[in-house]
Design a protein around this motif. Structure first.
Motif, PDB file in Angstrom:
ATOM      1  N   LEU A   1       0.859  -1.186   0.000  1.00  0.00           N
ATOM      2  CA  LEU A   1       0.000   0.000   0.000  1.00  0.00           C
ATOM      3  C   LEU A   1       0.890   1.229   0.000  1.00  0.00           C
ATOM      4  O   LEU A   1       1.778   1.353   0.831  1.00  0.00           O
ATOM      5  N   ARG A   2       0.643   2.137  -0.934  1.00  0.00           N
ATOM      6  CA  ARG A   2       1.508   3.316  -0.996  1.00  0.00           C
ATOM      7  C   ARG A   2       0.847   4.513  -0.321  1.00  0.00           C
ATOM      8  O   ARG A   2      -0.359   4.596  -0.215  1.00  0.00           O
ATOM      9  N   ASP A   3       1.684   5.391   0.157  1.00  0.00           N
ATOM     10  CA  ASP A   3       1.243   6.650   0.754  1.00  0.00           C
ATOM     11  C   ASP A   3       0.355   6.435   1.980  1.00  0.00           C
ATOM     12  O   ASP A   3      -0.712   7.039   2.105  1.00  0.00           O
ATOM     13  N   LEU A   4       0.801   5.548   2.898  1.00  0.00           N
ATOM     14  CA  LEU A   4       0.070   5.354   4.154  1.00  0.00           C
ATOM     15  C   LEU A   4       0.048   6.668   4.929  1.00  0.00           C
ATOM     16  O   LEU A   4       1.038   7.386   4.969  1.00  0.00           O
ATOM     17  N   ARG A   5      -1.089   6.963   5.570  1.00  0.00           N
ATOM     18  CA  ARG A   5      -1.234   8.232   6.267  1.00  0.00           C
ATOM     19  C   ARG A   5      -1.455   8.067   7.766  1.00  0.00           C
ATOM     20  O   ARG A   5      -0.774   8.659   8.571  1.00  0.00           O
ATOM     21  N   ILE A   6      -2.455   7.279   8.141  1.00  0.00           N
ATOM     22  CA  ILE A   6      -2.845   7.145   9.542  1.00  0.00           C
ATOM     23  C   ILE A   6      -3.034   5.661   9.862  1.00  0.00           C
ATOM     24  O   ILE A   6      -3.583   4.924   9.064  1.00  0.00           O
ATOM     25  N   ALA A   7      -2.594   5.262  11.051  1.00  0.00           N
ATOM     26  CA  ALA A   7      -2.859   3.915  11.549  1.00  0.00           C
ATOM     27  C   ALA A   7      -3.547   4.066  12.899  1.00  0.00           C
ATOM     28  O   ALA A   7      -2.966   4.589  13.843  1.00  0.00           O
ATOM     29  N   GLU A   8      -4.785   3.632  12.987  1.00  0.00           N
ATOM     30  CA  GLU A   8      -5.556   3.735  14.220  1.00  0.00           C
ATOM     31  C   GLU A   8      -5.722   2.344  14.829  1.00  0.00           C
ATOM     32  O   GLU A   8      -6.222   1.423  14.170  1.00  0.00           O
ATOM     33  N   VAL A   9      -5.284   2.184  16.067  1.00  0.00           N
ATOM     34  CA  VAL A   9      -5.450   0.905  16.756  1.00  0.00           C
ATOM     35  C   VAL A   9      -6.927   0.742  17.106  1.00  0.00           C
ATOM     36  O   VAL A   9      -7.516   1.590  17.766  1.00  0.00           O
ATOM     37  N   THR A  10      -7.529  -0.352  16.644  1.00  0.00           N
ATOM     38  CA  THR A  10      -8.950  -0.579  16.896  1.00  0.00           C
ATOM     39  C   THR A  10      -9.206  -1.739  17.845  1.00  0.00           C
ATOM     40  O   THR A  10     -10.281  -1.837  18.425  1.00  0.00           O
ATOM     41  N   LYS A  11      -8.209  -2.617  18.007  1.00  0.00           N
ATOM     42  CA  LYS A  11      -8.410  -3.759  18.901  1.00  0.00           C
ATOM     43  C   LYS A  11      -7.063  -4.352  19.292  1.00  0.00           C
ATOM     44  O   LYS A  11      -6.153  -4.428  18.470  1.00  0.00           O
ATOM     45  N   LEU A  12      -6.957  -4.744  20.546  1.00  0.00           N
ATOM     46  CA  LEU A  12      -5.782  -5.453  21.036  1.00  0.00           C
ATOM     47  C   LEU A  12      -6.261  -6.784  21.609  1.00  0.00           C
ATOM     48  O   LEU A  12      -7.245  -6.819  22.344  1.00  0.00           O
ATOM     49  N   ASP A  13      -5.583  -7.877  21.266  1.00  0.00           N
ATOM     50  CA  ASP A  13      -5.888  -9.145  21.900  1.00  0.00           C
ATOM     51  C   ASP A  13      -4.628 -10.004  21.942  1.00  0.00           C
ATOM     52  O   ASP A  13      -3.580  -9.611  21.418  1.00  0.00           O
ATOM     53  N   VAL A  14      -4.738 -11.130  22.622  1.00  0.00           N
ATOM     54  CA  VAL A  14      -3.607 -12.033  22.760  1.00  0.00           C
ATOM     55  C   VAL A  14      -4.055 -13.457  22.476  1.00  0.00           C
ATOM     56  O   VAL A  14      -5.226 -13.801  22.640  1.00  0.00           O
ATOM     57  N   LYS A  15      -3.112 -14.265  22.035  1.00  0.00           N
ATOM     58  CA  LYS A  15      -3.344 -15.693  21.857  1.00  0.00           C
ATOM     59  C   LYS A  15      -2.814 -16.381  23.118  1.00  0.00           C
ATOM     60  O   LYS A  15      -1.703 -16.087  23.570  1.00  0.00           O
ATOM     61  N   VAL A  16      -3.601 -17.295  23.677  1.00  0.00           N
ATOM     62  CA  VAL A  16      -3.220 -17.975  24.907  1.00  0.00           C
ATOM     63  C   VAL A  16      -3.123 -19.478  24.641  1.00  0.00           C
ATOM     64  O   VAL A  16      -4.033 -20.064  24.044  1.00  0.00           O
ATOM     65  N   GLU A  17      -2.001 -20.059  25.050  1.00  0.00           N
ATOM     66  CA  GLU A  17      -1.806 -21.502  24.944  1.00  0.00           C
ATOM     67  C   GLU A  17      -1.278 -22.016  26.276  1.00  0.00           C
ATOM     68  O   GLU A  17      -0.306 -21.464  26.816  1.00  0.00           O
TER      69      GLU A  17
END
Length: 72
Positions: free
Chosen positions: A37-53
């Motif tokens: 993807l060219r010319d990225l402008r903004i990255a907004e975090v919408t979700k955080l999660d973890v994998k559990v084993e």
């Protein structure tokens, strides 16, 4: 019209992963997405999660909404 007016941007969701942190997962997502993807402008975090084993966190996952300029 001021410079930059009338531009069109698209937003897409990506998920980055890391064994160490959510921040590293976000960096991995942006780094990989920037290859196609060219010319990225903004990255907004919408979700955080973890994998559990076996009761332990094995992977951090960060979902981002990335905006990039639409090519004409």
């Amino acid at each position: 019209m001021a410079k930059g007016d009338g531009a069109v941007y698209r937003v897409t969701d990506v998920i980055g992963t890391s064994e160490t942190s959510w921040e590293e997962a976000a960096k991995n997502a942006v780094k990989t997405a920037s290859k196609s993807l060219r010319d990225l402008r903004i990255a907004e975090v919408t979700k955080l999660d973890v994998k559990v084993e076996d009761g332990k966190i094995t992977q951090f996952r960060t979902r981002l909404s990335l905006s990039f300029k639409y090519g004409a």
